[in-house]
Design a protein around this motif. Sequence first.
Motif, PDB file in Angstrom:
ATOM      1  N   LEU A 189      15.316 -37.234 -15.693  1.00  0.00           N
ATOM      2  CA  LEU A 189      14.185 -36.961 -14.670  1.00  0.00           C
ATOM      3  C   LEU A 189      14.234 -35.525 -14.331  1.00  0.00           C
ATOM      4  CD1 LEU A 189      12.128 -40.203 -15.081  1.00  0.00           C
ATOM      5  CD2 LEU A 189      11.439 -38.182 -16.253  1.00  0.00           C
ATOM      6  N   TRP A 190      15.363 -36.058 -13.838  1.00  0.00           N
ATOM      7  CA  TRP A 190      15.544 -34.655 -13.083  1.00  0.00           C
ATOM      8  C   TRP A 190      16.031 -33.276 -13.986  1.00  0.00           C
ATOM      9  CZ3 TRP A 190      19.818 -31.764 -12.758  1.00  0.00           C
ATOM     10  CH2 TRP A 190      20.697 -30.007 -11.735  1.00  0.00           C
ATOM     11  N   MET A 250       4.337 -27.854 -13.197  1.00  0.00           N
ATOM     12  CA  MET A 250       4.982 -26.898 -14.008  1.00  0.00           C
ATOM     13  C   MET A 250       4.684 -26.049 -14.010  1.00  0.00           C
ATOM     14  SD  MET A 250       5.458 -28.929 -18.130  1.00  0.00           S
ATOM     15  CE  MET A 250       4.963 -27.277 -18.629  1.00  0.00           C
ATOM     16  N   TRP A 289       6.457 -39.793 -11.114  1.00  0.00           N
ATOM     17  CA  TRP A 289       7.559 -38.665 -11.372  1.00  0.00           C
ATOM     18  C   TRP A 289       7.188 -37.902 -12.564  1.00  0.00           C
ATOM     19  CZ3 TRP A 289      13.904 -39.135 -11.109  1.00  0.00           C
ATOM     20  CH2 TRP A 289      14.522 -38.087 -10.699  1.00  0.00           C
ATOM     21  N   LEU A 311      18.017 -42.820 -16.634  1.00  0.00           N
ATOM     22  CA  LEU A 311      16.647 -42.196 -16.661  1.00  0.00           C
ATOM     23  C   LEU A 311      16.743 -41.269 -15.311  1.00  0.00           C
ATOM     24  CD1 LEU A 311      14.444 -45.203 -17.731  1.00  0.00           C
ATOM     25  CD2 LEU A 311      14.823 -42.884 -18.926  1.00  0.00           C
ATOM     26  N   PRO A 312      17.341 -41.571 -14.150  1.00  0.00           N
ATOM     27  CA  PRO A 312      16.782 -40.994 -13.039  1.00  0.00           C
ATOM     28  C   PRO A 312      17.599 -39.401 -13.404  1.00  0.00           C
ATOM     29  CG  PRO A 312      18.409 -42.531 -11.900  1.00  0.00           C
ATOM     30  CD  PRO A 312      17.913 -42.925 -13.425  1.00  0.00           C
ATOM     31  N   SER A 365      14.323 -28.091 -15.549  1.00  0.00           N
ATOM     32  CA  SER A 365      14.198 -27.103 -16.887  1.00  0.00           C
ATOM     33  C   SER A 365      13.469 -26.666 -17.106  1.00  0.00           C
ATOM     34  CB  SER A 365      14.756 -27.603 -18.060  1.00  0.00           C
ATOM     35  OG  SER A 365      14.282 -28.573 -18.320  1.00  0.00           O
ATOM     36  N   LEU A 366      11.948 -27.699 -16.405  1.00  0.00           N
ATOM     37  CA  LEU A 366      10.300 -26.818 -16.372  1.00  0.00           C
ATOM     38  C   LEU A 366       9.324 -26.510 -14.972  1.00  0.00           C
ATOM     39  CD1 LEU A 366       9.014 -30.047 -18.302  1.00  0.00           C
ATOM     40  CD2 LEU A 366       9.684 -27.747 -19.084  1.00  0.00           C
ATOM     41  N   THR A 367      10.709 -26.505 -14.342  1.00  0.00           N
ATOM     42  CA  THR A 367      10.233 -25.308 -12.572  1.00  0.00           C
ATOM     43  C   THR A 367       9.999 -24.129 -12.499  1.00  0.00           C
ATOM     44  OG1 THR A 367      10.667 -27.649 -11.644  1.00  0.00           O
ATOM     45  CG2 THR A 367      10.383 -25.784 -10.139  1.00  0.00           C
ATOM     46  N   SER A 368      11.398 -23.991 -13.065  1.00  0.00           N
ATOM     47  CA  SER A 368      11.394 -22.633 -12.441  1.00  0.00           C
ATOM     48  C   SER A 368      12.480 -21.752 -13.242  1.00  0.00           C
ATOM     49  CB  SER A 368      11.263 -21.880 -10.510  1.00  0.00           C
ATOM     50  OG  SER A 368      12.624 -21.647 -10.999  1.00  0.00           O
ATOM     51  N   GLY A 369      12.709 -20.704 -13.701  1.00  0.00           N
ATOM     52  CA  GLY A 369      14.310 -19.435 -13.870  1.00  0.00           C
ATOM     53  C   GLY A 369      14.952 -20.587 -13.765  1.00  0.00           C
ATOM     54  N   TYR A 390       9.131 -44.249 -11.688  1.00  0.00           N
ATOM     55  CA  TYR A 390       9.298 -43.030 -12.569  1.00  0.00           C
ATOM     56  C   TYR A 390       7.896 -42.022 -13.406  1.00  0.00           C
ATOM     57  CZ  TYR A 390      14.631 -44.133 -12.722  1.00  0.00           C
ATOM     58  OH  TYR A 390      15.955 -44.820 -11.818  1.00  0.00           O
ATOM     59  N   PHE A 402      16.161 -24.388 -14.056  1.00  0.00           N
ATOM     60  CA  PHE A 402      16.345 -24.024 -15.571  1.00  0.00           C
ATOM     61  C   PHE A 402      17.502 -23.595 -15.488  1.00  0.00           C
ATOM     62  CE2 PHE A 402      16.838 -21.700 -19.592  1.00  0.00           C
ATOM     63  CZ  PHE A 402      16.377 -22.599 -20.990  1.00  0.00           C
ATOM     64  N   PHE A 462      13.841 -19.900 -20.832  1.00  0.00           N
ATOM     65  CA  PHE A 462      12.825 -20.879 -19.889  1.00  0.00           C
ATOM     66  C   PHE A 462      11.475 -21.122 -20.488  1.00  0.00           C
ATOM     67  CE2 PHE A 462      10.354 -20.882 -16.105  1.00  0.00           C
ATOM     68  CZ  PHE A 462       9.932 -22.086 -15.727  1.00  0.00           C
ATOM     69  N   TRP A 516      11.291 -23.049 -23.271  1.00  0.00           N
ATOM     70  CA  TRP A 516      11.024 -24.319 -23.290  1.00  0.00           C
ATOM     71  C   TRP A 516      10.324 -24.921 -22.363  1.00  0.00           C
ATOM     72  CZ3 TRP A 516      13.315 -28.709 -24.785  1.00  0.00           C
ATOM     73  CH2 TRP A 516      13.979 -29.310 -24.145  1.00  0.00           C
ATOM     74  N   LEU A 541      14.612 -33.062 -16.712  1.00  0.00           N
ATOM     75  CA  LEU A 541      13.504 -32.443 -17.331  1.00  0.00           C
ATOM     76  C   LEU A 541      12.687 -31.289 -16.039  1.00  0.00           C
ATOM     77  CD1 LEU A 541      11.388 -32.194 -19.897  1.00  0.00           C
ATOM     78  CD2 LEU A 541      10.759 -34.533 -18.877  1.00  0.00           C
ATOM     79  N   GLN A 542      12.683 -32.027 -14.952  1.00  0.00           N
ATOM     80  CA  GLN A 542      12.116 -31.454 -13.776  1.00  0.00           C
ATOM     81  C   GLN A 542      12.309 -30.443 -13.431  1.00  0.00           C
ATOM     82  OE1 GLN A 542      12.223 -33.426  -9.951  1.00  0.00           O
ATOM     83  NE2 GLN A 542      10.268 -32.368  -9.457  1.00  0.00           N
ATOM     84  N   ILE A 595       6.167 -33.624 -12.717  1.00  0.00           N
ATOM     85  CA  ILE A 595       7.285 -32.794 -13.756  1.00  0.00           C
ATOM     86  C   ILE A 595       6.484 -31.761 -14.517  1.00  0.00           C
ATOM     87  CG2 ILE A 595       8.555 -32.561 -15.380  1.00  0.00           C
ATOM     88  CD1 ILE A 595       9.991 -35.298 -14.062  1.00  0.00           C
TER      89      ILE A 595
END
Lengths: 130, 115
Positions: A46-47, B115, B107, A42-43, A52-56, B104, A59, B45, B48, A49-50, B111
């Motif tokens: 989740l990392w 975003m 977290w 899971l960690p 991939s969604l934060t910035s280009g 989690y 990603f 990106f 997605w 997912l984070q 997330i």
Amino acid sequence: MAEMAIKKRRPKNLDLPTIRLPLPGILSILHRISGAAIFLLLPFLLWLLQASLTSGETFASAKAVVAHPLAKIILLGLIWFYMHHFCAGIRYLLLDLHKGVELEAARLSSKIVFVVSIALTLIIGAKVLW
Amino acid sequence: MVNRVLVGAHYGLKDWIIQRATAVIMAVYTVVFLVVVGAVGPDSFEAWRGIFANGFMKFATFLFLVSLFYHAWIGVRDIWMDYVKPDGLRLLMMIATAAVLVGYAGWAVQILWRM
């Protein structure tokens, strides 16, 4: 004394090389192992997912991690674990509803779980990882 | 004094139902997610991120993750109960499991909403 005699006559088979877990049993222990493995990963997920969604940029770094051969193998195994847990879980929900509880039906449905989960793993793995 | 009988009082029924309810939520989300990803075919990106920027998918993803964490709590707790016999160690494993899962969940909020 009678009790002792009955206890002595109970059949015993501890010839380990000849004992084999039936397919529904293998499905069952894999259900537990796959659930535990997903929990442990899971960690990482989740990392991912984070990132991939934060910035280009993040990603791109997540994409680079997933492109690594070792990560691909882990993720393919994870997809199989997820699909196994998913399919076996649906089978258990049906068993809860008393559907397919007879021996033959239960054996057949466990075969279906393995076939469907492995097929889904190959399809999703081919689409996402390669 | 009330004599409580520990059998037949449905202790554990709540977890049994929650394990199945969360399983159904996750199963439905899994199908929805695969259909959405299959339809969008996110190769960038923006595409997605767009999936999770959608209000419904954001809510559904959060519901999925919370269901996953609660489902994992019951499943992992059962594993400790089956294999870890010393009470102190078992309690420690359960507390650690619950602690990371609550973490989690926080977290996951971060997330999805930052975003």
